[in-house]
Scaffold this active site. Structure first.
Site, PDB file in Angstrom:
ATOM      1  N   SER A 244       4.851   2.243   7.908  1.00 39.94           N
ATOM      2  CA  SER A 244       4.528   1.055   7.126  1.00 39.94           C
ATOM      3  C   SER A 244       5.702   0.637   6.257  1.00 39.94           C
ATOM      4  O   SER A 244       6.280   1.457   5.534  1.00 39.94           O
ATOM      5  CB  SER A 244       3.306   1.313   6.244  1.00 39.94           C
ATOM      6  OG  SER A 244       2.140   1.445   7.016  1.00 39.94           O
TER       7      SER A 244
ATOM      8  N   HIS B 299       0.821  -1.217   0.000  1.00 36.26           N
ATOM      9  CA  HIS B 299       0.000   0.000   0.000  1.00 36.26           C
ATOM     10  C   HIS B 299       0.854   1.266   0.000  1.00 36.26           C
ATOM     11  O   HIS B 299       0.352   2.342  -0.325  1.00 36.26           O
ATOM     12  CB  HIS B 299      -0.975   0.004   1.190  1.00 36.26           C
ATOM     13  CG  HIS B 299      -0.345   0.260   2.521  1.00 36.26           C
ATOM     14  ND1 HIS B 299      -0.047  -0.744   3.418  1.00 36.26           N
ATOM     15  CD2 HIS B 299       0.049   1.413   3.118  1.00 36.26           C
ATOM     16  CE1 HIS B 299       0.475  -0.212   4.508  1.00 36.26           C
ATOM     17  NE2 HIS B 299       0.553   1.083   4.354  1.00 36.26           N
TER      18      HIS B 299
ATOM     19  N   ASP C 108       0.074  -7.840   1.688  1.00 35.02           N
ATOM     20  CA  ASP C 108       0.367  -6.409   1.573  1.00 35.02           C
ATOM     21  C   ASP C 108       1.870  -6.160   1.603  1.00 35.02           C
ATOM     22  O   ASP C 108       2.352  -5.218   2.232  1.00 35.02           O
ATOM     23  CB  ASP C 108      -0.328  -5.617   2.686  1.00 35.02           C
ATOM     24  CG  ASP C 108      -0.255  -4.104   2.438  1.00 35.02           C
ATOM     25  OD1 ASP C 108      -0.233  -3.703   1.266  1.00 35.02           O
ATOM     26  OD2 ASP C 108      -0.194  -3.343   3.429  1.00 35.02           O
TER      27      ASP C 108
END
Length: 348
Positions: free
Chosen positions: A203, A101, A131
């Site tokens: 992230s 993402h 992901d």
């Protein structure tokens, strides 16, 4: 006593005093000895500082900043957007693990190294189910994150989250493993839950243990809906993809351009009065259905490995390759049955 003897005695005493002072002032000279010079220390000396400096020194140089830019259409106009994230240098060949993402739909991705270098990155591949994405940069003298085959992470272990939250620069936050085996996607139940704080930009960064060993790839914080159905963040609940899973996905992406995950097409539950996994539903024409599995069957083992939890069961299946055959031992109406089921490929 003769004068020569007195002189000799005084010389020995003076030599001992001088030697003791030298040893006290130069600690390197007394390494390996059992001499204790605490008497020379001040009575108000502080205890040894507790620190994760060594762990950070080993791991932080391998955590990079990732900037990705994309063009979106808003009200018929092109709008340039920049996304922020982190990544982890996994080997000397320049392969970097991050979250999908972070770079999804990116037209350009730039990697910022801790030493100040900024380099363009190519996308080697990605995996939507976990992901995760793999980037490739070309550079010399890359710092690789410390890794071991099985970090053996336990609930309660201290962990450090390393990343670039809100683009303020590389930051370290500390917490513990709050839970392992948390369900984050349909197929994987082994995501790490921690209270080490993460924000936008974390992230794709590294989750390391107190020795600086990589244990996970930081992913996201827990979100829920308020009474007005608005998405809100929940403090203290953050997730990371376990190292073993992330490493396998990376290796498959590098080798094949993508990662594959197995699925059998059934749901199950735990009955405290029953050993094994109780099948609650079977997808019609799915791998389990075609292999003969039925609702209310009790799966006792897969490939002779006894099943104890749902996490263990679905992780074993997810790690299997599509096309691989699994041997299931089940109990149906108090009768033991062996089934051979061909693993299908999980879809997002």
């Amino acid at each position: 006593m003769p004068s020569w003897l007195q002189f000799f005695g005084k010389s020995i005493a003076l030599g001992l005093i001088i030697s003791a002072l030298i040893l006290a002032l130069v600690p390197e000279l007394r390494k390996g000895s059992d001499l204790n010079f605490d008497m020379f220390k001040r009575g108000d000396s502080l205890p040894e500082r507790q620190s994760y400096y060594d762990a950070v020194s080993r791991s932080a140089p391998a955590v990079v900043n990732i900037y990705s830019s994309s063009i979106d259409i808003v009200r018929r106009q092109q709008v340039s957007r920049t996304s922020l994230g982190s990544g982890v240098i996994m080997n000397e060949n320049g392969y970097i693990l991050t979250c999908w993402h972070v770079i999804q739909n990116a037209e350009q991705t730039i990697v910022g190294l801790p030493d100040g270098r900024r380099l363009p990155a190519e996308l080697a591949g990605y995996d939507e189910l976990t992901d995760l994405a793999v980037l490739k940069i070309t550079a010399d003298n890359l710092q690789v994150i410390p890794q071991v085959d099985d970090p053996q992470l336990r609930v309660g272990d201290v962990v450090l989250a390393i990343g670039n939250p809100l683009n303020i620069g590389q930051t370290i936050t500390q917490g513990i493993v709050s839970r392992s085996g948390h369900t984050v996607t349909q197929n994987f139940r082994e995501f790490i839950q921690t209270d080490a704080v993460m924000h936008e930009g974390n992230s794709g960064g590294a989750l390391v243990d107190s020795n600086g060993i990589l244990v996970g790839i930081n992913n996201a914080n827990f979100k829920t809906l308020d009474s007005q159905r608005r998405v809100i963040d929940v403090n203290g609940i953050f997730f990371a993809v376990p190292y073993s899973l992330a490493s396998r996905v990376m290796d498959e992406i590098i080798a094949n351009g993508k990662a594959s995950h197995g699925q059998l097409g059934f749901t199950g539950g735990i009955d405290p009065d029953v050993q094994g996994i109780v099948v609650t539903n079977v997808v019609p024409n799915g791998p389990a259905d075609l292999g003969g599995l039925q609702q209310f069957d009790i799966i006792l083992s897969i490939n002779q490995i006894e099943l104890e939890t749902l996490d263990q069961t679905f992780d074993m299946i997810a790690k299997s390759r599509p096309g691989e055959q699994l041997n299931l031992t089940i109990s149906r109406n108090n009768t033991f049955i062996n089934l051979t089921v061909t693993v299908g490929e999980a879809q997002r």
